[in-house]
Motif scaffolding. Sequence first.
Motif, PDB file in Angstrom:
ATOM      1  N   ALA A 109       0.892  -1.133   0.224  1.00 25.31           N
ATOM      2  CA  ALA A 109       0.023   0.017  -0.100  1.00 25.31           C
ATOM      3  C   ALA A 109       0.829   1.359  -0.046  1.00 25.31           C
ATOM      4  O   ALA A 109       0.701   2.301  -0.492  1.00 25.31           O
ATOM      5  CB  ALA A 109      -0.868  -0.070   1.235  1.00 25.31           C
ATOM      6  N   LEU A 110       1.966   1.189   0.809  1.00 21.65           N
ATOM      7  CA  LEU A 110       2.813   2.375   0.813  1.00 21.65           C
ATOM      8  C   LEU A 110       3.478   2.603  -0.741  1.00 21.65           C
ATOM      9  O   LEU A 110       3.738   3.853  -1.218  1.00 21.65           O
ATOM     10  CB  LEU A 110       4.069   2.089   1.860  1.00 21.65           C
ATOM     11  CG  LEU A 110       5.017   3.267   2.048  1.00 21.65           C
ATOM     12  CD1 LEU A 110       4.419   4.710   2.421  1.00 21.65           C
ATOM     13  CD2 LEU A 110       6.119   2.857   2.993  1.00 21.65           C
ATOM     14  N   VAL A 111       3.978   1.682  -1.218  1.00 20.18           N
ATOM     15  CA  VAL A 111       4.373   1.579  -2.396  1.00 20.18           C
ATOM     16  C   VAL A 111       3.570   2.383  -3.485  1.00 20.18           C
ATOM     17  O   VAL A 111       3.918   3.170  -4.326  1.00 20.18           O
ATOM     18  CB  VAL A 111       4.990   0.176  -3.141  1.00 20.18           C
ATOM     19  CG1 VAL A 111       5.611   0.312  -4.446  1.00 20.18           C
ATOM     20  CG2 VAL A 111       6.167  -0.022  -2.191  1.00 20.18           C
ATOM     21  N   ALA A 112       2.406   1.750  -3.554  1.00 15.97           N
ATOM     22  CA  ALA A 112       1.056   2.185  -4.212  1.00 15.97           C
ATOM     23  C   ALA A 112       0.942   3.572  -4.029  1.00 15.97           C
ATOM     24  O   ALA A 112       0.828   4.544  -5.217  1.00 15.97           O
ATOM     25  CB  ALA A 112       0.008   1.380  -4.194  1.00 15.97           C
ATOM     26  N   ARG A 113       1.065   4.036  -2.721  1.00 12.32           N
ATOM     27  CA  ARG A 113       0.666   5.516  -2.452  1.00 12.32           C
ATOM     28  C   ARG A 113       1.895   6.267  -2.919  1.00 12.32           C
ATOM     29  O   ARG A 113       1.772   7.471  -3.762  1.00 12.32           O
ATOM     30  CB  ARG A 113       0.675   5.699  -1.072  1.00 12.32           C
ATOM     31  CG  ARG A 113       0.330   7.082  -0.515  1.00 12.32           C
ATOM     32  CD  ARG A 113      -1.228   7.892  -0.767  1.00 12.32           C
ATOM     33  NE  ARG A 113      -1.241   9.106  -0.329  1.00 12.32           N
ATOM     34  CZ  ARG A 113      -1.574  10.119  -0.933  1.00 12.32           C
ATOM     35  NH1 ARG A 113      -2.071   9.864  -2.152  1.00 12.32           N
ATOM     36  NH2 ARG A 113      -1.619  11.158  -0.431  1.00 12.32           N
ATOM     37  N   GLU A 114       3.245   6.047  -2.759  1.00  7.69           N
ATOM     38  CA  GLU A 114       4.337   6.793  -3.162  1.00  7.69           C
ATOM     39  C   GLU A 114       4.289   6.931  -4.806  1.00  7.69           C
ATOM     40  O   GLU A 114       4.569   7.930  -5.133  1.00  7.69           O
ATOM     41  CB  GLU A 114       5.574   6.076  -2.621  1.00  7.69           C
ATOM     42  CG  GLU A 114       5.739   6.225  -1.329  1.00  7.69           C
ATOM     43  CD  GLU A 114       7.044   5.444  -0.787  1.00  7.69           C
ATOM     44  OE1 GLU A 114       7.519   4.849  -1.381  1.00  7.69           O
ATOM     45  OE2 GLU A 114       7.253   5.925   0.438  1.00  7.69           O
ATOM     46  N   ARG A 115       3.985   5.981  -5.307  1.00  9.67           N
ATOM     47  CA  ARG A 115       3.731   5.852  -6.775  1.00  9.67           C
ATOM     48  C   ARG A 115       2.735   6.911  -7.328  1.00  9.67           C
ATOM     49  O   ARG A 115       3.212   7.607  -8.329  1.00  9.67           O
ATOM     50  CB  ARG A 115       3.456   4.520  -7.495  1.00  9.67           C
ATOM     51  CG  ARG A 115       4.638   3.726  -7.660  1.00  9.67           C
ATOM     52  CD  ARG A 115       4.250   2.457  -8.866  1.00  9.67           C
ATOM     53  NE  ARG A 115       5.218   1.556  -8.698  1.00  9.67           N
ATOM     54  CZ  ARG A 115       5.365   0.391  -8.045  1.00  9.67           C
ATOM     55  NH1 ARG A 115       3.904  -0.135  -7.852  1.00  9.67           N
ATOM     56  NH2 ARG A 115       6.315  -0.363  -7.934  1.00  9.67           N
ATOM     57  N   ALA A 116       1.547   6.817  -6.717  1.00  5.14           N
ATOM     58  CA  ALA A 116       0.452   7.918  -6.791  1.00  5.14           C
ATOM     59  C   ALA A 116       1.073   9.158  -6.509  1.00  5.14           C
ATOM     60  O   ALA A 116       0.438  10.171  -7.375  1.00  5.14           O
ATOM     61  CB  ALA A 116      -0.780   7.543  -6.079  1.00  5.14           C
ATOM     62  N   LEU A 117       1.706   9.523  -5.913  1.00  3.73           N
ATOM     63  CA  LEU A 117       2.341  10.768  -5.722  1.00  3.73           C
ATOM     64  C   LEU A 117       3.506  11.141  -6.398  1.00  3.73           C
ATOM     65  O   LEU A 117       4.212  12.438  -6.398  1.00  3.73           O
ATOM     66  CB  LEU A 117       2.944  10.830  -4.031  1.00  3.73           C
ATOM     67  CG  LEU A 117       1.850  10.620  -3.298  1.00  3.73           C
ATOM     68  CD1 LEU A 117       2.564  10.703  -1.556  1.00  3.73           C
ATOM     69  CD2 LEU A 117       0.892  12.092  -3.128  1.00  3.73           C
ATOM     70  N   GLY A 118       4.145  10.163  -7.342  1.00  2.51           N
ATOM     71  CA  GLY A 118       5.039  10.618  -8.409  1.00  2.51           C
ATOM     72  C   GLY A 118       6.393  10.445  -7.937  1.00  2.51           C
ATOM     73  O   GLY A 118       7.269  10.945  -8.652  1.00  2.51           O
ATOM     74  N   LEU A 119       6.630   9.648  -6.695  1.00  4.35           N
ATOM     75  CA  LEU A 119       7.966   9.774  -6.015  1.00  4.35           C
ATOM     76  C   LEU A 119       8.906   8.921  -6.725  1.00  4.35           C
ATOM     77  O   LEU A 119       9.956   9.052  -6.797  1.00  4.35           O
ATOM     78  CB  LEU A 119       7.880   9.140  -4.551  1.00  4.35           C
ATOM     79  CG  LEU A 119       6.962  10.339  -3.652  1.00  4.35           C
ATOM     80  CD1 LEU A 119       7.288   9.516  -2.231  1.00  4.35           C
ATOM     81  CD2 LEU A 119       7.647  11.602  -3.613  1.00  4.35           C
ATOM     82  N   ASP A 120       8.313   8.019  -7.824  1.00  9.89           N
ATOM     83  CA  ASP A 120       9.222   7.264  -8.212  1.00  9.89           C
ATOM     84  C   ASP A 120       9.723   8.144  -9.884  1.00  9.89           C
ATOM     85  O   ASP A 120      10.730   7.616 -10.450  1.00  9.89           O
ATOM     86  CB  ASP A 120       8.291   6.198  -8.867  1.00  9.89           C
ATOM     87  CG  ASP A 120       7.309   6.114  -9.910  1.00  9.89           C
ATOM     88  OD1 ASP A 120       7.053   7.189  -9.724  1.00  9.89           O
ATOM     89  OD2 ASP A 120       6.849   5.266 -10.186  1.00  9.89           O
ATOM     90  N   ARG A 121       9.307   9.228  -9.928  1.00  8.58           N
ATOM     91  CA  ARG A 121      10.117   9.950 -10.948  1.00  8.58           C
ATOM     92  C   ARG A 121      11.406  10.282 -10.738  1.00  8.58           C
ATOM     93  O   ARG A 121      12.284  10.748 -11.549  1.00  8.58           O
ATOM     94  CB  ARG A 121       9.310  11.283 -11.199  1.00  8.58           C
ATOM     95  CG  ARG A 121       9.443  12.194 -10.018  1.00  8.58           C
ATOM     96  CD  ARG A 121       8.567  13.621 -10.319  1.00  8.58           C
ATOM     97  NE  ARG A 121       8.451  14.660  -9.143  1.00  8.58           N
ATOM     98  CZ  ARG A 121       7.858  14.636  -8.184  1.00  8.58           C
ATOM     99  NH1 ARG A 121       6.699  13.679  -8.100  1.00  8.58           N
ATOM    100  NH2 ARG A 121       7.784  15.419  -7.276  1.00  8.58           N
ATOM    101  N   HIS A 122      11.997  10.171  -9.536  1.00 11.47           N
ATOM    102  CA  HIS A 122      13.433  10.427  -8.988  1.00 11.47           C
ATOM    103  C   HIS A 122      14.207   9.289  -9.196  1.00 11.47           C
ATOM    104  O   HIS A 122      15.433   9.396  -8.962  1.00 11.47           O
ATOM    105  CB  HIS A 122      13.493  10.792  -7.643  1.00 11.47           C
ATOM    106  CG  HIS A 122      12.564  12.309  -7.394  1.00 11.47           C
ATOM    107  ND1 HIS A 122      12.853  13.524  -7.652  1.00 11.47           N
ATOM    108  CD2 HIS A 122      11.349  12.249  -6.589  1.00 11.47           C
ATOM    109  CE1 HIS A 122      11.957  14.332  -7.255  1.00 11.47           C
ATOM    110  NE2 HIS A 122      10.989  13.719  -6.639  1.00 11.47           N
ATOM    111  N   GLY A 123      13.705   8.281  -9.646  1.00 12.71           N
ATOM    112  CA  GLY A 123      14.414   7.087  -9.908  1.00 12.71           C
ATOM    113  C   GLY A 123      13.905   5.803  -9.201  1.00 12.71           C
ATOM    114  O   GLY A 123      12.761   5.930  -8.679  1.00 12.71           O
TER     115      GLY A 123
END
Length: 54
Positions: free
Chosen positions: A25-39
């Motif tokens: 759930a945390l990983v999904a939330r971080e993706r939704a926030l766009g945090l994976d754009r940093h790598g």
Amino acid sequence: MPWNASWYARHGWRVTDELGPGLRALVARERALGLDRHGRRVAMARSVDGGSSG
């Protein structure tokens, strides 16, 4: 930050895809926030009976 995984790996942690429901759930939330754009973001685990003590 890209350097975190390599630091943890030097101290006995390993990248894992074995995620429990809370971490998924945390990983999904971080993706939704766009945090994976940093790598690439990874989850890491370390055995309680192994690894480096520092």
